[in-house]
Design a protein around this motif. Structure first.
Motif, mmCIF file in Angstrom:
data_model
loop_
_atom_site.group_PDB
_atom_site.id
_atom_site.type_symbol
_atom_site.label_atom_id
_atom_site.label_comp_id
_atom_site.label_asym_id
_atom_site.label_seq_id
_atom_site.Cartn_x
_atom_site.Cartn_y
_atom_site.Cartn_z
ATOM 1 N N GLN A 145 0.832 -1.203 0.000
ATOM 2 C CA GLN A 145 0.000 0.000 0.000
ATOM 3 C C GLN A 145 0.868 1.256 0.000
ATOM 4 O O GLN A 145 0.564 2.245 -0.640
ATOM 5 C CB GLN A 145 -0.907 0.038 1.237
ATOM 6 N N LEU A 200 -8.997 -0.650 -5.101
ATOM 7 C CA LEU A 200 -8.066 -0.987 -4.022
ATOM 8 C C LEU A 200 -8.140 -2.450 -3.616
ATOM 9 O O LEU A 200 -7.195 -2.983 -3.056
ATOM 10 C CB LEU A 200 -8.317 -0.071 -2.819
ATOM 11 N N TYR A 232 -10.531 12.091 -1.393
ATOM 12 C CA TYR A 232 -11.096 10.756 -1.581
ATOM 13 C C TYR A 232 -11.683 10.319 -0.245
ATOM 14 O O TYR A 232 -11.307 10.855 0.800
ATOM 15 C CB TYR A 232 -10.053 9.776 -2.109
ATOM 16 N N PRO A 233 -12.622 9.373 -0.286
ATOM 17 C CA PRO A 233 -13.322 9.045 0.956
ATOM 18 C C PRO A 233 -12.555 8.092 1.875
ATOM 19 O O PRO A 233 -11.551 7.493 1.482
ATOM 20 C CB PRO A 233 -14.607 8.396 0.472
ATOM 21 N N CYS A 257 -13.157 5.243 2.714
ATOM 22 C CA CYS A 257 -13.029 3.884 2.166
ATOM 23 C C CYS A 257 -11.583 3.606 1.748
ATOM 24 O O CYS A 257 -11.077 2.508 1.925
ATOM 25 C CB CYS A 257 -13.928 3.704 0.950
ATOM 26 N N VAL A 258 -10.950 4.606 1.177
ATOM 27 C CA VAL A 258 -9.570 4.435 0.722
ATOM 28 C C VAL A 258 -8.660 4.163 1.927
ATOM 29 O O VAL A 258 -7.863 3.222 1.912
ATOM 30 C CB VAL A 258 -9.080 5.676 -0.066
ATOM 31 N N LYS A 261 -9.121 0.647 3.170
ATOM 32 C CA LYS A 261 -8.480 -0.373 2.345
ATOM 33 C C LYS A 261 -6.966 -0.350 2.555
ATOM 34 O O LYS A 261 -6.317 -1.383 2.579
ATOM 35 C CB LYS A 261 -8.792 -0.148 0.866
ATOM 36 N N MET A 262 -6.415 0.852 2.693
ATOM 37 C CA MET A 262 -4.973 0.972 2.909
ATOM 38 C C MET A 262 -4.582 0.325 4.231
ATOM 39 O O MET A 262 -3.520 -0.260 4.376
ATOM 40 C CB MET A 262 -4.546 2.440 2.934
ATOM 41 N N THR A 263 -5.463 0.493 5.219
ATOM 42 C CA THR A 263 -5.194 -0.057 6.544
ATOM 43 C C THR A 263 -5.489 -1.554 6.583
ATOM 44 O O THR A 263 -4.991 -2.261 7.449
ATOM 45 C CB THR A 263 -6.085 0.671 7.582
ATOM 46 N N GLY A 264 -6.334 -2.006 5.662
ATOM 47 C CA GLY A 264 -6.697 -3.420 5.647
ATOM 48 C C GLY A 264 -7.900 -3.729 6.521
ATOM 49 O O GLY A 264 -8.110 -4.874 6.921
ATOM 50 N N ASN A 265 -8.696 -2.711 6.829
ATOM 51 C CA ASN A 265 -9.895 -2.943 7.649
ATOM 52 C C ASN A 265 -10.942 -3.753 6.895
ATOM 53 O O ASN A 265 -11.065 -3.650 5.680
ATOM 54 C CB ASN A 265 -10.544 -1.601 8.023
ATOM 55 N N PRO A 267 -18.039 6.349 3.183
ATOM 56 C CA PRO A 267 -18.036 6.470 1.718
ATOM 57 C C PRO A 267 -18.205 7.894 1.186
ATOM 58 O O PRO A 267 -17.947 8.138 0.004
ATOM 59 C CB PRO A 267 -19.234 5.605 1.291
#
Lengths: 346, 272, 255
Positions: free
Chosen positions: A63, A241, C168-169, C171-172, C175-179, C192
């Motif tokens: 990431q 993503l 960006y919301p 959500c990004v 996803k980066m954190t892996g939640n 969102p």
């Protein structure tokens, strides 16, 4: 292809062996959902799991990844950062194995991306089988099974594991850590049976041959579909993503508070995000969500196919699963197929 | 294997203020190699801590280890660049992309159409052509700007206008009390140009909105699509065909562009 | 080699808020020495006694909710070269704007007590974000702000670059954190449509996103209302979800 039989208790020994020389990442449960995390024993690993939310590509294309380290000043100093550990990716599904094959192509193409390739070189991929859920459609894009592009492929056949050897490196590791024997025809046929069962379980499928999809997409540029789904899309980038073959990134700098040491790093980006195609002067080349969706879908079924060969959708269904407004890649594709067949484009 | 993100360092040797928003920077590499570019190519310019951005080269190919860029303050990095002083060090990667077909357009009349900072990469081309003036036919430069204050490279424009067979027309968007020249958008002056379509190559560089109209105008002049070249602007983060930002359909602008032949991209949706 | 500038002088001001964002700034203990090497703090009521008016950069916390605060922030704007809105109350109006749903007379009665004959004399106006009163250069969103974002803005200002503000919301960030998505777990959140930059800290720690950072530039609000409805929110719940940090956009200063 070489098949070996690994007794049930051998797996734990094998993973323990791997842990001596590698970081091992594999599927574990988090909040009841499968995710790829670092593990310290075989016990933690899921041997059969539904697709993870975030793809294992994060271990090859993280990431956030440092590209350069620098020191500012009269004479700035810059060095390349390519931190990569020996790693094993365990429990990689056929769709993700195919996705990694595609990423390999992308990052090796033209100017090689050293950061990715170095990680890839130090990575051992061990695949496992899976069963489809209602979003999976790998059968429709020829990625239901992986013939190669893994080092080892382990399949639970009850009494033990059938291990398919993919590379010399994989074989050497297996032989180094555990005793296996040549698998019998009967054992091998269990995998064939499993594939038959798997094949019959799909509820989602694309109603056209995969090879025809680029053409269908190229003819659907002006389809009303894009505007329709553009209306409900959040533009949140979740589909990008969670996608195992999306690889777009942004590059940024970070500097420490002493204003001297810093790094240049890349982070995942997504073409559904509003500013993705916006230039410094302010012009946005894909202003609407519909245009951005069209771009993403076409990247999977047409654009990257032209460029790299092979569909860039591996049928994992993650984008549909992650979409809060149910934009479903199979449904959209089928709609485009239908439009083409009926010539209907109102 | 070397990282494609590594850079060469260059020192800012001279800064010339061209307008309120644009400055010309002369950069000299710390090593003794040239940039090795062709007109129309771009570089990735780095300021450590501020980031990296694609910038087109404004000087012609040089045998020395130096080159020029002209930069408008539009974003984060360009803002910081404008605060740098002579002697500062910046990072350079590149050159990247495909430039103008300097060789191919030899022996032709050259019609150049520039809008705003489109003159920046165009200058590299013009200077290259003028170094070999005899190899080219008539040169026409149609240059459109918002207002007289925005005119770049005024002295050089003056010089060029004195070159034999060099027809220079500058037009400003709206009437201006201090402006005696042409007004209106560049396309307005296309009809009156005497063009021998058979032997003309056209080059267009300008803001995104300009292309469609100029291309229409050139069509009316009967210049063939394969004789029209244009430079496309897109967001870029890597310069090496990976980051995805500059992608138009299957085409990466940083690889196959930024300069394209019109006939090659006419069917490329989203390009123009 | 940038132009040699003396250390920029920085001031912190606070208006209607809980002062939690200032506390976030003060919690930069490990970084404090470095920070003070870079800037000179000339006004920061919560931290120092000194009060000077010769600042270059003003961080302003809190929303504007009294008549005289309008005059005060205008004065600050005149003196500062750069004004940064610090935290949700200042950048979007924040929770305070919930009161804008009601007539101010009623608000005063509830807050100061109807029985008190003095409630009339309290000065209160519909709460508003800083940029409803003065031009704001940069925004630090969040309730409270994140320390790292504060430091990034500070570094950007010192580098001369425009601080990055994600469009960006959340959500990004998730996803980066892996939640695992909150919706996947059967709950709902405002992620969102909410501007990211918080590393999805609430979701990461098991809560949901309340939308404290305000929306992205072009949120798909209609879609989000529909999603929330599908996930079982009533019309009232919906209004509450959007109102919590979106009061200014919705009610403005009209009442």
């Amino acid at each position: 292809m070489d098949y070996r039989f690994l007794p049930k208790k051998g797996l734990s020994l094998f993973v323990d062996g791997l842990l001596k020389d590698f970081k091992v990442y594999g599927p574990v449960k988090m909040d009841g959902f499968p995710v790829y995390e670092e593990v310290s024993s075989a016990k933690e690993l899921l041997l059969m799991h539904s697709p993870s939310h975030i793809t294992p590509k994060k271990y090859l294309f993280p990431q956030r990844e440092t590209l350069l380290r620098f020191k500012t000043g009269e004479k700035p100093q810059v060095e390349h950062a390519a931190d990569a550990d020996n790693q094993v990716l365990f429990g990689i599904h056929p769709c993700d194995i195919h996705a990694i094959r595609l990423l390999d192509r992308v990052f090796a193409y033209g100017t090689p991306d050293v950061n990715y390739l170095r990680r890839r070189e130090k990575t051992i991929i061990i695949g496992t089988e899976c069963l489809p859920d209602k979003f999976c459609f790998c059968r429709s894009v020829n990625t239901m099974t992986a013939a190669n592009d893994f080092d080892l492929f382990i399949h639970d056949i009850g009494a033990g594991f059938l291990v398919k050897i993919g590379t010399e490196k994989g074989k050497e590791l297996l032989f180094r850590h555990v005793k296996t024997r040549k698998a019998t025809i009967k054992e091998i046929s269990k995998l064939v049976e499993f594939h038959k069962k798997k094949e019959s379980m799909f509820t989602a499928s694309i109603n056209a041959e995969p090879s025809t999809l680029p053409l269908i997409y190229s003819g659907s540029y002006d389809s009303p579909v894009w505007e329709e789904i553009g209306k409900i899309c959040y533009g949140c980038g979740s589909c990008n993503l969670v996608c195992p073959t999306c690889y777009c990134f942004d590059v940024r700098d970070d500097i420490s508070l002493n204003m001297k040491d810093g790094e240049r790093y890349r982070v995942w980006d997504g073409c559904l995000l509003e500013d993705f195609a916006k230039v410094a002067g302010g012009h946005n080349f894909r202003k609407t969500r519909g245009e951005r969706l069209r771009h993403r879908f076409n990247r999977k079924f047409q654009f990257q196919v032209d460029k790299f060969g092979g569909l860039f959708c591996v049928g994992c269904g993650r984008c549909s699963r992650a979409c809060l407004v149910n934009i479903n890649i199979v449904e959209i594709t089928n709609k485009l197929i239908e439009e083409r067949e009926t010539g209907k484009k109102e | 294997m070397e990282s494609p993100y590594l850079l060469r360092q260059a020192r800012i040797e001279r800064i010339t203020r061209l307008t309120e928003k644009e400055r010309l920077f002369r950069l000299v590499f710390e090593d003794d190699k040239t940039l090795g570019h062709v007109p129309g190519q771009f570089i990735m310019l780095s300021i450590f801590g501020a980031g990296e951005a694609p910038i087109s080269v404004s000087s012609p190919p040089d045998t020395r280890n130096e080159f020029e860029i002209c930069v408008r303050v539009v974003g984060s990095l360009t803002n910081v660049l404008h605060t740098l002083l002579k002697g500062s060090t910046v990072g350079i990667r590149g050159p990247y992309g495909k430039g103008f077909p300097v060789k191919e357009i030899e022996n032709k009349d050259i019609l150049l159409i520039a809008g705003g900072i489109g003159l920046v990469p165009m200058r590299s081309l013009i200077k290259t052509i003028l170094l070999k003036r005899g190899a080219y036919g008539r040169i026409t430069l149609l240059y459109g700007v918002k207002s007289p204050e925005d005119i770049l490279f005024k002295d050089e424009l003056d010089e060029w206008s004195k070159v034999p067979d060099f027809d220079l027309r500058i037009t400003v968007d709206k009437p201006h009390p201090l402006w005696k020249g042409h007004t209106g958008v560049v396309t307005r002056y296309l009809p009156e140009l005497k063009i021998d379509a058979e032997r003309t190559a056209a080059v267009i560089v300008g803001p995104p909105v300009m292309y469609k109209y100029v291309i229409m105008g050139l069509g009316e002049k009967r210049i063939a699509g394969h004789e029209i070249f244009l430079s496309l602007e897109r967001r870029m983060k890597c310069g090496i065909g990976k980051c995805g930002h500059c992608q138009i359909n299957s085409v990466y602008i940083c690889q196959e562009g930024p300069v394209f032949r019109l006939s090659d991209i006419r069917r490329l949706r989203e390009a123009i | 080699m940038t132009k040699n500038m003396p250390k920029p002088k920085v001031a912190f001001f606070s208006f209607t808020c809980c002062e939690g964002c200032q506390l976030q700034v003060l919690s930069c203990e490990d970084e404090l020495v470095d920070i003070l090497n870079l800037i000179e703090i000339v006004n920061f009521r919560e931290a120092i006694d000194e009060k000077r008016d010769d600042y270059d950069i003003a961080f302003i916390e809190g929303s504007v909710s009294r008549q005289h605060e309008i005059e005060e922030v205008k004065k600050i704007r005149e003196k500062a070269n750069v004004v940064v809105a610090l935290g949700a109350c200042s950048s979007t109006g924040g929770l305070n704007c919930l009161k804008n749903k009601f007539p101010m007379e009623e608000v005063k009665k509830v807050v100061y007590g109807e029985k008190s004959k003095y409630y009339k004399y309290f000065d209160t106006i519909p709460a508003r974000p800083l940029d409803a009163v003065i031009p704001v250069d940069y925004y630090l969103h969040g309730c409270p702000i994140t320390k790292s974002e504060f430091l990034n803005v500070l570094k950007a200002l010192l580098t001369g670059k425009r601080p990055d503000m994600p469009n960006y919301p959340v959500c990004v960030d998730c996803k980066m954190t892996g939640n695992i998505c909150v919706f996947e777990k059967g709950k709902t959140c405002m992620g969102p449509v909410t501007r990211a930059g918080c590393d999805a800290i609430c979701v990461t720690y098991g809560a949901v996103c309340w939308g404290c950072r305000g929306t992205v530039d072009n949120p798909n609000t209609e879609s989000h209302e529909e999603t929330l409805r599908i996930y079982g929110l009533t019309a009232d719940d919906l209004v509450r979800s959007f109102d919590l940090y979106g009061g200014w956009n919705k009610y403005g200063g009209s009442k």
